[in-house]
Design a protein around this motif. Sequence first.
Motif, PDB file in Angstrom:
ATOM      1  N   ASN A 173       0.818  -1.204   0.000  1.00  0.00           N
ATOM      2  CA  ASN A 173       0.000   0.000   0.000  1.00  0.00           C
ATOM      3  C   ASN A 173       0.853   1.256   0.000  1.00  0.00           C
ATOM      4  O   ASN A 173       0.671   2.145  -0.804  1.00  0.00           O
ATOM      5  CB  ASN A 173      -0.904   0.008   1.222  1.00  0.00           C
ATOM      6  CG  ASN A 173      -1.752   1.242   1.314  1.00  0.00           C
ATOM      7  OD1 ASN A 173      -2.657   1.431   0.520  1.00  0.00           O
ATOM      8  ND2 ASN A 173      -1.439   2.120   2.258  1.00  0.00           N
ATOM      9  N   ASP A 174       1.802   1.320   0.936  1.00  0.00           N
ATOM     10  CA  ASP A 174       2.584   2.545   1.061  1.00  0.00           C
ATOM     11  C   ASP A 174       4.013   2.237   1.455  1.00  0.00           C
ATOM     12  O   ASP A 174       4.312   1.204   2.037  1.00  0.00           O
ATOM     13  CB  ASP A 174       1.958   3.468   2.105  1.00  0.00           C
ATOM     14  CG  ASP A 174       1.759   2.766   3.440  1.00  0.00           C
ATOM     15  OD1 ASP A 174       1.281   1.622   3.443  1.00  0.00           O
ATOM     16  OD2 ASP A 174       2.092   3.358   4.474  1.00  0.00           O
ATOM     17  N   THR A 358      -4.441  -0.090  -4.166  1.00  0.00           N
ATOM     18  CA  THR A 358      -3.002   0.154  -4.207  1.00  0.00           C
ATOM     19  C   THR A 358      -2.549   0.930  -5.436  1.00  0.00           C
ATOM     20  O   THR A 358      -1.522   1.604  -5.387  1.00  0.00           O
ATOM     21  CB  THR A 358      -2.220  -1.177  -4.179  1.00  0.00           C
ATOM     22  OG1 THR A 358      -2.761  -2.055  -5.155  1.00  0.00           O
ATOM     23  CG2 THR A 358      -2.309  -1.833  -2.821  1.00  0.00           C
ATOM     24  N   GLN A 364      -5.081   6.725  -4.406  1.00  0.00           N
ATOM     25  CA  GLN A 364      -3.719   6.855  -3.908  1.00  0.00           C
ATOM     26  C   GLN A 364      -3.174   8.275  -3.973  1.00  0.00           C
ATOM     27  O   GLN A 364      -2.355   8.663  -3.133  1.00  0.00           O
ATOM     28  CB  GLN A 364      -2.780   5.895  -4.656  1.00  0.00           C
ATOM     29  CG  GLN A 364      -2.860   4.445  -4.157  1.00  0.00           C
ATOM     30  CD  GLN A 364      -2.263   4.263  -2.761  1.00  0.00           C
ATOM     31  OE1 GLN A 364      -1.795   5.210  -2.149  1.00  0.00           O
ATOM     32  NE2 GLN A 364      -2.300   3.046  -2.243  1.00  0.00           N
ATOM     33  N   PRO A 371       2.442   6.435  -1.618  1.00  0.00           N
ATOM     34  CA  PRO A 371       2.120   5.185  -2.316  1.00  0.00           C
ATOM     35  C   PRO A 371       3.364   4.408  -2.746  1.00  0.00           C
ATOM     36  O   PRO A 371       4.369   4.993  -3.133  1.00  0.00           O
ATOM     37  CB  PRO A 371       1.348   5.647  -3.550  1.00  0.00           C
ATOM     38  CG  PRO A 371       0.945   7.044  -3.269  1.00  0.00           C
ATOM     39  CD  PRO A 371       1.966   7.613  -2.352  1.00  0.00           C
TER      40      PRO A 371
END
Lengths: 459, 314
Positions: A173-174, A358, A364, A371
């Motif tokens: 995700n990040d 994602t 995002q 991201p």
Amino acid sequence: MKSLASGWTGASQRRLGRAGLAVVAAALLAALAGCASAEQTTEASNDAFKPVTQDASSTITVWADSTRLDAVKAYQSSHPQAKLNVVTYDGGADGSTYLQTKVQLFDRTGSGWPDVVFAPPVDLTWASRPTTPGKVPFAAPLDGLVDQKLLDGFATGSLAPCQFNGHTYCMRNDLAQVVLWYNKKLMDKFGYTVPTTWEQYEALGEKVASEHPGYFIGSVGDTNAHESYFWASQCPAFNLVKDSTLRVALQDPKCTRMATLLDKLIANKSVSTEAFFSAGYAKEHGSKTLMAFGPSWYGQYLFNNAFKVPAGEIAASNPLSWEGESQTFTGNVGGGTWVVSSHSKNLKAATDLVTWLTTSNDYQSGAPTYPAYSPAAEAWLKNPANSDYFADDITPAFTTAAGQVWTGWSNVKFSDQTAWSSVVLPALTEGKTLTETLPAWQQAISDEAKSDGYTVVNQ
Amino acid sequence: MTSLDIRGAAPAADPIGRRTSVRRPAAGGLAGYLFVSGYVVLLLAFGVFPTGYAAYLALTNDRGQFTGLGQFVKVVQDFRFLPAFGDIVVYLVLWLVLLVVLSVGAAVILRGRMRPGLSATLRFLFYVPGALAGIASVLVWLFMLDPSVSPVGWLISAAGFGNFAAVLAPGNLPVILVLIAFWAGAGGWMVVMYGALNNIPDEVIEAARIDGAGPWRTAWSVQIPMIKKWIAYMTILAFAAGTQIFVEPQLLQTASLGRVSPTWSPNQLAYLYAFQKGDFNGAAAISIFLLVLGLACAGVLVTRSGLFTVDDNE
């Protein structure tokens, strides 16, 4: 006391006693000499992933932490036909093992798994393998479900924690690359230049201690502070040499150099041993934090939310390098992943949700954290909402650091935070130095690693 | 005449029913079985069966093979096993001594040295924290002990603890957990002890006074020996609850941002075995250790205090 034996002779009683003893001894011997090993089975299943019977109209259950709840809600509003049941949970914050606990139980009862979960990378170390022999690993391999082109678009190395046995079990995700945060307004006021090397950082710490006591240039008190400092120093604390051989060598010069540096700054009180995220620190010293060497999410979550520093004061700079080293490395503190359950009855809906969460710019570009999917990261940096708060453009620091995360700090089966927070931090609070505590820290990590089946190397 | 003949006084102190020495009928008939059947079913389902299952798990591995004592040897060798048991030993000693001394002491004072109205009010107040669930009482203490938010923060700071992390130093944990346990649990026991003291007939206390015993002498030589069984009962239950301590250290662990070990108590270690390592067999072995410890303590106290002695044939 009358008993049935009252008519017996003493000799027969003694004989009975001896026989009894012999029986007990034999039983004990049998029990000890016994039998099968008490160790857990660790065989990995190499069977290809077989989905359960699919039902395209079934509702999918999503577990997300409170920060990511809005993301799922955004998906719901842009995809009104999707049938979601959203559940909030701790998301693995502060080393919580809630997800693992629940999946262990679901594996035993044979039902109840959520379809999609937000999870920290450490969870993939167990989710990509069966919890007990014969069970299906919780995480579904995504390489067959998601377009390879999408997977290729993630920042270099960011999918490494998701990968096991040639499959990709999650989508990142990040990123939480560590940068040097500083309060530009205060730095300008004091006339200090932002350091670019650790040597300059140390020198500035000495200066702050004598010229502006009460101001801090960092803290080691958080459960993840070692992921900023020791990871960036390339300390081999959790270094997977082979699949099951872990190198924990805290007397390595790359560990001791950081311990020595921090000890000096802790002693002169320019680095705090109190956690940035404790109620006490924010209240007493939040506005007196000159610098913080920490992850990309510190900007919003630490300075803006916890310390309530007004907009236009905080800026980010590149990770610090060591004099004489040509390459700069940095750490990583967290960064979540999205996982699809292999037990899902609606893999299509689950995969679609995870892909959107994602990689879609819709979400995002406005996400609370940086991201991992590179095209989305570009959009994120261009979004004024993400940079308005800061005094300067954060793009150079963020993009530089994203490519500098040291890969020698491995994703292991146990939380890398337990030993640090329950052994090192209490010792620091007691007034011991980091250098003194390194052996105890090494011991604690080694013990944990061994009990999780790793072969530990301390050299 | 300084010593009192306690044995002589004891039968008179026994609750009604025994004093008239009614003999129990040899068989209770069907009604008796019917009355206990409900409890027996629940006991079997939630007490005996899980214990048996734990014993089975502790003697086998995850493939169902018999391992003998292998699981026990394995968990004892775990580097967290001895520290966890060491932690609860320190905690139990502190907690049981404090509980017995203070709850009995308070009950004696409430019973004999106070006006009835005030005594009733105090008993109610002592009991109130016990009405909070375990988790709620831990949360209360988390606020009380954090100098930056505590109403008595100045006091904690004055005691040399500058911040929450310093308060939660590993050496302070047994004391903190005893504080929580005492605050939440002792009030209820004071009420029970008060009830036990109420069972002592006034004539006995009167006789002690006539014989020249002061309040302390009466308490030490008459009242406390006569409620010995209740004290043993309290100790058994408090010991069992104490060895199983889980919620308090678990919550402190989260709230302290990990500064408290996640395997502070044996129960937490069992939890880690079951739900992080997926090793239910190892977890069962730890729980059997706790069971044996609890049974041994109960056995000693029951035989020493004559808790199960029936006075019918006196």
